[in-house]
Design a protein around this motif. Structure first.
Motif, mmCIF file in Angstrom:
data_model
loop_
_atom_site.group_PDB
_atom_site.id
_atom_site.type_symbol
_atom_site.label_atom_id
_atom_site.label_comp_id
_atom_site.label_asym_id
_atom_site.label_seq_id
_atom_site.Cartn_x
_atom_site.Cartn_y
_atom_site.Cartn_z
ATOM 1 N N ILE A 152 42.509 39.103 -0.640
ATOM 2 C CA ILE A 152 42.086 40.236 0.202
ATOM 3 C C ILE A 152 40.557 40.304 0.230
ATOM 4 C CG2 ILE A 152 42.066 42.049 -1.597
ATOM 5 C CD1 ILE A 152 43.655 43.801 0.520
ATOM 6 N N GLY A 153 40.012 41.013 1.208
ATOM 7 C CA GLY A 153 38.562 41.134 1.346
ATOM 8 C C GLY A 153 37.949 39.754 1.540
ATOM 9 N N GLY A 154 36.933 39.453 0.738
ATOM 10 C CA GLY A 154 36.259 38.164 0.870
ATOM 11 C C GLY A 154 37.138 36.991 0.490
ATOM 12 N N SER A 155 38.202 37.252 -0.239
ATOM 13 C CA SER A 155 39.117 36.164 -0.603
ATOM 14 C C SER A 155 40.188 35.969 0.465
ATOM 15 C CB SER A 155 39.778 36.489 -1.949
ATOM 16 O OG SER A 155 38.790 36.600 -2.939
ATOM 17 N N SER A 205 41.628 35.031 -5.844
ATOM 18 C CA SER A 205 41.034 36.282 -6.313
ATOM 19 C C SER A 205 39.912 35.954 -7.279
ATOM 20 C CB SER A 205 42.090 37.147 -7.021
ATOM 21 O OG SER A 205 41.477 38.305 -7.548
ATOM 22 N N LYS A 206 38.705 36.269 -6.883
ATOM 23 C CA LYS A 206 37.559 35.983 -7.749
ATOM 24 C C LYS A 206 37.748 36.665 -9.112
ATOM 25 C CE LYS A 206 32.666 36.759 -8.270
ATOM 26 N NZ LYS A 206 31.472 37.465 -7.823
ATOM 27 N N SER A 207 38.118 37.936 -9.097
ATOM 28 C CA SER A 207 38.210 38.700 -10.350
ATOM 29 C C SER A 207 39.548 38.504 -11.049
ATOM 30 C CB SER A 207 38.054 40.189 -10.040
ATOM 31 O OG SER A 207 39.083 40.585 -9.144
ATOM 32 N N THR A 210 42.677 42.090 -8.751
ATOM 33 C CA THR A 210 42.868 42.889 -7.542
ATOM 34 C C THR A 210 44.351 43.204 -7.324
ATOM 35 O OG1 THR A 210 40.897 41.887 -6.630
ATOM 36 C CG2 THR A 210 42.358 42.959 -5.060
ATOM 37 N N GLY A 267 31.952 38.028 -3.564
ATOM 38 C CA GLY A 267 33.267 37.941 -2.916
ATOM 39 C C GLY A 267 33.174 37.693 -1.419
ATOM 40 N N ARG A 268 32.329 38.459 -0.724
ATOM 41 C CA ARG A 268 32.267 38.321 0.742
ATOM 42 C C ARG A 268 31.422 37.127 1.179
ATOM 43 N NH1 ARG A 268 30.259 42.792 -1.254
ATOM 44 N NH2 ARG A 268 28.030 43.228 -1.178
ATOM 45 N N GLN A 349 33.238 43.216 7.060
ATOM 46 C CA GLN A 349 33.121 43.240 5.599
ATOM 47 C C GLN A 349 31.736 42.756 5.171
ATOM 48 O OE1 GLN A 349 34.839 40.309 3.025
ATOM 49 N NE2 GLN A 349 34.866 41.664 1.261
ATOM 50 N N GLU A 353 29.972 46.044 3.798
ATOM 51 C CA GLU A 353 30.060 46.080 2.334
ATOM 52 C C GLU A 353 28.701 45.709 1.725
ATOM 53 O OE1 GLU A 353 33.858 45.356 -0.462
ATOM 54 O OE2 GLU A 353 32.924 43.475 0.120
ATOM 55 N N GLN A 505 28.888 46.383 -4.539
ATOM 56 C CA GLN A 505 29.807 47.169 -3.711
ATOM 57 C C GLN A 505 30.428 48.291 -4.528
ATOM 58 O OE1 GLN A 505 30.357 43.547 -3.787
ATOM 59 N NE2 GLN A 505 31.213 43.948 -5.815
ATOM 60 N N VAL A 508 33.312 50.926 -3.406
ATOM 61 C CA VAL A 508 34.760 50.709 -3.272
ATOM 62 C C VAL A 508 35.500 51.013 -4.575
ATOM 63 C CG1 VAL A 508 34.414 48.950 -1.481
ATOM 64 C CG2 VAL A 508 34.692 48.240 -3.869
ATOM 65 N N LYS A 512 39.658 52.804 -5.924
ATOM 66 C CA LYS A 512 40.600 51.971 -6.695
ATOM 67 C C LYS A 512 41.081 52.738 -7.923
ATOM 68 C CE LYS A 512 38.451 47.518 -5.626
ATOM 69 N NZ LYS A 512 37.736 46.369 -6.146
HETATM 70 O O1 F6P Z 1 37.292 45.758 -3.262
HETATM 71 C C1 F6P Z 1 36.244 44.989 -2.756
HETATM 72 C C2 F6P Z 1 36.297 43.577 -3.244
HETATM 73 O O2 F6P Z 1 35.797 43.505 -4.525
HETATM 74 C C3 F6P Z 1 35.542 42.647 -2.316
HETATM 75 O O3 F6P Z 1 34.187 42.653 -2.523
HETATM 76 C C4 F6P Z 1 36.221 41.359 -2.569
HETATM 77 O O4 F6P Z 1 35.955 40.445 -1.561
HETATM 78 C C5 F6P Z 1 37.667 41.792 -2.633
HETATM 79 O O5 F6P Z 1 37.616 43.060 -3.253
HETATM 80 C C6 F6P Z 1 38.612 40.867 -3.341
HETATM 81 O O6 F6P Z 1 38.259 40.672 -4.677
HETATM 82 P P1 F6P Z 1 38.874 39.512 -5.551
HETATM 83 O O7 F6P Z 1 38.522 38.211 -4.917
HETATM 84 O O8 F6P Z 1 38.265 39.675 -6.899
HETATM 85 O O9 F6P Z 1 40.377 39.697 -5.589
#
Ligand code: F6P
Length: 548
Positions: A152-155, A205-207, A210, A267-268, A349, A353, A505, A508, A512
């Protein structure tokens, strides 16, 4: 308080904006046959005509002065050099290292990141080759035909628009499906049409924290097992892209199936990293490399071209001109190319963002507008809905029109019609139509004079509405890479001028946290509701509807 709005440069731009009152672009074009040529520039396969803007030489000079005052080129060089410019997260911002074809090292904390970047690109190349050749087989021996990309988002947005925009380059026999929203309708619909035996899930998902992405992947995994796949088959059908390898392994991903990325990729800005894996799987590794190459060329252009020939600088400064000196609150993107229809959502985005911020870098308050609302959709659809407001509404909405000169169905009359609509719209926005012209048109309308006067007023088009037009020879992978990098750098320049951190960012996060607290109350339907009265009421309505 940031002192930006007190600077001489800011004040002189205000004066210049006031000085334009009563002037009309239509007259400027009549008086100056060279205007279109003078205010056009081409680089990296992108031709920008910015002559239909409310600018003259004095305005441009003043905007360049502002960029100098704000040290945009120094800040740009700092980004490319790996300085910790994302200071609230203490991170470098180096998506440009992911498309660095210079052969030069790029250092983060004294360590060259290029070996890791290149090794990951090799891993992508090898994996894509094994899928496309059929060497990588699913659990029952079938070749992979369907990619389900979950993120989602940048991913999500970058890979999705790139795959969509490059439809004519898709690898035969491979189809990609993107799922982002936690709304179960989407993943259910996508999976319902697929067979687990020839499906590969790419979880991005970078983190790796999510909610939406984790839940959609769990649902895909449950579907895989229900369809007949076994736990030991998962490695053949699930891969992940993440900077949090530990969490990905704990989730159940095979370590060999994890494509790494790094903290210094926002991410973006991550589509250039292994987050782009679904793109490479869709269009092949060579085409994927061409995207990176196009972006690299735009990086070089951004670093080297003088301001008056520099596409990102020019587009950014024009945006600042309208946002801060003409009270424009939004900016519309109008791709006249069906395959580029997702581009406005992608830039939404990227821009909102990044620059939707209210505090300057030194934690100072800000008394000027920052990032505009980005919106838009493909032409010509918008002409039959929202263009009315751009033409005759009371707010100023600068527009970017985009059109490839060559398209896959080139011999089709559709393309001529598409182009004529695109150019016709920029013309109508610029020149408008005067009351006198409208009144004259009604000469034979057989209506009384009061009606004729009234109708002529309603039909009058003010014109003087700004637009850029971007033309591409064709939207091939390289040009698309350059186009996306162009908008990234535009956003960077604007952030540098507005003195904001374009790479965090925080806005946001609260939603959450609160969303998770609400989820706890929904899951535990007996728990006491202790939020505000409105939120309590909404949760109660949901609980009642789902109590059976
Ligand atoms: O909620 C915003 C965000 O952190 C974006 O900046 C990012 O692209 C997206 O969520 C997805 O995050 P992740 O790649 O960590 O799942």
């Amino acid at each position: 308080m940031s002192t930006l709005s007190q600077t001489e440069q800011w004040k002189s731009l205000n004066t210049l904006a006031e000085g334009l009152n009563g002037q009309h672009m239509r007259d400027w074009f009549e008086q100056d046959p060279q205007r279109a040529k003078r205010y056009s520039v081409k680089a990296c396969g992108i031709f920008l005509d910015y002559s239909k803007n409310l600018i003259n030489e004095s305005v441009l000079d003043a905007l360049f002065d502002l960029a100098d005052k704000q040290n945009v080129s120094g800040k740009r060089d700092g980004m490319f050099a790996g300085e910790i410019i994302n200071h609230t997260e203490k991170r470098a911002v180096l998506h440009t290292a992911l498309r660095n074809f210079s052969g030069q090292p790029v250092y983060v904390d004294g360590q060259d990141v290029m070996p890791e970047v290149l090794a990951t690109q090799d891993k992508i190349r090898d994996f894509v080759a094994s899928i496309h050749s059929g060497d990588h087989k699913g659990a029952t021996g079938k070749a992979i035909k369907h990619i389900v990309s979950i993120g989602i988002g940048g991913s999500f947005l970058g890979p999705k628009i790139m795959s969509e925009a490059l439809k004519p380059y898709w690898h035969d026999g491979i189809t990609v499906h993107y799922v982002a929203n936690v709304d179960g309708c989407h993943i259910t619909d996508v999976l319902a049409a697929l067979d687990y035996e020839d499906t590969l899930v790419v979880m991005s998902s970078k983190s790796f924290t999510t909610q939406e992405t984790l839940q959609n992947t769990l649902t895909a995994k449950a579907w895989f097992l229900e369809q007949g796949g076994s736990q030991s088959d998962i490695a053949k059908h699930f891969v992940a892209v993440s900077s949090n390898v530990k969490a990905a392994v704990e989730f159940g991903m095979d370590e060999n199936n994890i494509f790494p990325m790094w903290d210094w990729v926002g991410g973006r800005y991550s589509l250039w990293s292994a987050i782009g894996l679904p793109i490479a799987l869709t269009i092949g590794y060579d085409n994927y490399r061409a995207i990176l190459q196009g972006a690299y060329e735009m990086d070089c252009h951004f670093k080297q071209a003088p301001m008056n020939e520099n596409l990102p600088m020019l587009m950014a400064l024009l945006g600042v001109w309208y946002t801060n000196f003409h009270a424009a609150q939004s900016h519309v993107l109008l791709p006249y190319y069906h395959y580029l229809r997702g581009f406005p959502a992608y830039v939404q985005q990227l821009d909102m963002e990044s620059n939707g911020k209210r505090i300057a870098n030194q934690a100072d308050d800000i008394d000027y507008a920052t990032g505009p609302v980005i919106w838009g959709s493909e032409g010509t659809n918008g002409q039959h809905s929202f263009h009315q407001l751009i033409h005759q509404g009371k707010v100023l909405i600068p527009a970017d029109f985009m059109l490839p000169l060559n398209v896959p169905n080139k011999n089709d009359t559709h393309h001529s019609m598409l182009a004529s609509n695109c150019f016709g719209q920029t013309q109508a926005l610029m020149q408008g139509k005067t009351y006198d012209e409208c009144y004259a048109d009604l000469k034979d309308a057989n209506i009384d004079n009061a009606t004729r006067h009234s109708l002529a007023k309603h039909k009058t088009m003010p014109g003087n509405k700004p637009s850029n037009t971007l033309l591409f020879d064709r939207l091939d992978p390289k040009t698309l890479g350059a186009l996306v990098a162009l908008y990234e750098h535009k956003v960077f320049v604007q952030g540098a001028i507005w003195e904001v951190n374009s790479f965090d960012q925080w806005g946001v996060e609260l939603g959450k946290v609160l969303g998770n607290q609400v989820l706890d109350k929904i899951v535990d339907s007996e728990s006491n509701l202790d939020f505000d009265a409105s939120t309590n009421q909404l949760i109660s309505a949901f609980r009642n509807a789902n109590s059976q």
